[in-house]
Design an enzyme around this catalytic site. Structure first.
Site, PDB file in Angstrom:
ATOM      1  N   GLY A 123      44.917  12.352  24.913  1.00  0.00           N
ATOM      2  CA  GLY A 123      44.995  12.358  23.379  1.00  0.00           C
ATOM      3  C   GLY A 123      46.363  12.370  23.003  1.00  0.00           C
ATOM      4  N   ALA A 124      47.343  12.241  23.466  1.00  0.00           N
ATOM      5  CA  ALA A 124      48.902  12.008  22.971  1.00  0.00           C
ATOM      6  C   ALA A 124      49.384  10.931  22.795  1.00  0.00           C
ATOM      7  CB  ALA A 124      49.573  12.839  24.190  1.00  0.00           C
ATOM      8  N   GLY A 125      48.677   9.674  22.906  1.00  0.00           N
ATOM      9  CA  GLY A 125      48.933   8.425  22.313  1.00  0.00           C
ATOM     10  C   GLY A 125      49.802   7.793  23.752  1.00  0.00           C
ATOM     11  N   ASP A 173      47.982  -1.644  25.051  1.00  0.00           N
ATOM     12  CA  ASP A 173      48.285  -0.739  26.089  1.00  0.00           C
ATOM     13  C   ASP A 173      47.552  -0.939  27.217  1.00  0.00           C
ATOM     14  OD1 ASP A 173      48.908   0.646  23.537  1.00  0.00           O
ATOM     15  OD2 ASP A 173      46.798   1.615  23.404  1.00  0.00           O
TER      16      ASP A 173
HETATM   17  C1  GLA Z   1      46.673   2.099  19.833  1.00  0.00           C
HETATM   18  C2  GLA Z   1      45.927   0.831  20.374  1.00  0.00           C
HETATM   19  C3  GLA Z   1      46.994  -0.253  20.503  1.00  0.00           C
HETATM   20  C4  GLA Z   1      47.836  -0.409  19.323  1.00  0.00           C
HETATM   21  C5  GLA Z   1      48.247   0.990  19.076  1.00  0.00           C
HETATM   22  C6  GLA Z   1      49.198   0.887  17.604  1.00  0.00           C
HETATM   23  O1  GLA Z   1      47.454   2.655  21.165  1.00  0.00           O
HETATM   24  O2  GLA Z   1      44.945   1.159  21.547  1.00  0.00           O
HETATM   25  O3  GLA Z   1      46.113  -1.369  20.807  1.00  0.00           O
HETATM   26  O4  GLA Z   1      47.008  -1.072  18.160  1.00  0.00           O
HETATM   27  O5  GLA Z   1      47.151   2.040  18.803  1.00  0.00           O
HETATM   28  O6  GLA Z   1      50.158   0.015  17.985  1.00  0.00           O
END
Ligand code: GLA
Length: 386
Positions: A123-125, A173
């Site tokens: 959940g940290a991106g 991602d």
């Molecule tokens: C998330 C999504 C990606 C992208 C980013 C924002 O990580 O999985 O596809 O849209 O947000 O840039």
């Protein structure tokens, strides 16, 4: 947990035997180009040196056994039965979705047992889910000799997240996780999937990931909401413009046509997308020229646009970025990933790294009550068989 220790755990859990295989799939961080992968824009992410490890072995039947060292939950699925999303199956829904996509392509997939260990904070991106998806693609592709190439595994991992998990994410991602290259960032055109590697020559400066430790609460629903706002803006523009995606327009074209967008909110979202795409292209050029200072300015501008026009930052990310920019030696700082919590990415001069971590840590905690974590990012290789 490292791969040797994980192998020992695997043997404890499933028993010893032949043909135990090892895999690693990284996390990712995006340097610039946020919320434009699903708008046909260009993004500039890289894979991290840490990620999700797995040890796996083929089975003779069609049972898949999932276990991880991170949570207690273990799940078994029988591939003779339809694979469906089950809330209680939690993290295993991601691999299930990928297996379903592979089978949907007509591949004969049999059973296997796997033990997974992730060191990407959830959940940290930093794309722990994409890492798990691509990892699954690599495992099944390897165990069953499916002959899929990495770009195909990337695409079907994204599809699994869209259709099986229900998050309408773009391709960035999974692409960064699958196609990452050590010490390089990837300039990816999300419309055509053309890509080029750019050496990360930061002239001694370091990439610092700052985890706000604010979990990305409503992120998925807000994410899908942003996507529909962009789709609304696109539909309005298409009345006069012959375009397929917002990022088909350059800034001048957008200025001339933005009146067509009826909602103010949708217009702001679209303005972010078009301007962010231009920032990415400039940033990659500047990096090539060794102009890190301008690269940092573009990162700052990206954050400000995500805050004011796209509205995906929130008080924690804004506070961390504000504090980062106060430190002499910070070249640029912005949120990274979907937003609403998660991480920031900053470029910091090498001799200022310790001060950065200390000062930003102290001031962020004093202002938000949350204890942050910092990592000096090393840029690693994409998902692979070890
Ligand atoms: C998330 C999504 C990606 C992208 C980013 C924002 O990580 O999985 O596809 O849209 O947000 O840039």
């Amino acid at each position: 947990m490292d791969i040797k220790a994980l192998r020992q755990e695997f043997i404890k859990l499933y028993g010893d035997g032949d043909d135990i295989r090892e895999y690693l799939s990284p996390g990712r961080v995006n340097l610039i180009g946020e919320h434009i992968d699903y708008n046909g824009g260009c993004v500039f992410p890289c894979a991290l040196s840490f990620g999700t490890f797995a040890v796996a072995r083929k089975r003779e039947d069609r049972i898949v056994k999932f276990a991880t060292t991170n949570f207690d939950l273990k799940v078994e699925v029988n591939l003779e039965e339809a694979l469906v999303y089950v809330e209680e199956h939690d993290w295993t829904n991601y691999p299930k979705g990928v297996i379903k996509e592979l089978m949907g392509k007509g591949h004969e997939v049999g059973g296997y047992e796997v033990l997974i260990s992730g060191n990407i904070p959830n959940g940290a991106g930093l794309s722990s889910s994409a890492s798990l998806e691509v990892l699954t693609g690599v495992i099944v592709n390897d165990l069953y000799n499916l002959g899929e190439d990495m770009v195909e595994l990337v695409k079907l991992s994204q599809k699994a997240e869209n259709l099986f998990v229900g998050v309408n994410c773009g391709i960035m991602d999974q692409f960064a996780v699958g196609m990452g290259k050590e010490d390089h960032a990837i300039l990816l055109n999300c419309d055509t999937l053309q890509y080029a590697y750019a050496p990360l020559k930061l002239q001694g400066a370091k990439l610092i990931i700052g985890n706000t430790n604010k979990r990305r609460g409503l992120a998925d629903s807000k994410y899908n909401e942003r996507r529909s706002e962009c789709e609304a803006a696109l539909a309005d523009l298409q009345i006069e413009c012959d375009i397929n995606a917002l990022c088909d327009l350059n800034m001048d074209e957008f200025e001339a046509k933005k009146h067509l967008i009826t909602s103010n909110i949708a217009r702001n979202r679209a303005e972010h997308a078009v301007a962010e795409n231009a920032r990415v292209l400039e940033a990659v050029d500047k990096l090539k020229d060794g102009d890190i200072a301008r690269f940092g300015e573009l990162m700052n501008a990206s954050h400000d646009s995500l805050k004011d026009l796209y509205e995906v930052t929130g008080v924690e990310l804004d506070t961390m970025v504000e504090e980062a920019r106060k430190v002499a030696g910070t070249i640029g700082s912005r949120m990274t990933g979907a937003g609403f919590g998660g991480c920031t990415i900053s470029i910091v001069k090498e001799d200022a790294v310790d001060t950065f971590i200390e000062e930003v840590g102290k001031n962020y905690e004093a202002r938000t009550g949350l204890k942050p974590a910092f990592y000096v990012a090393e840029v690693g290789q994409g998902a692979r068989v070890l």
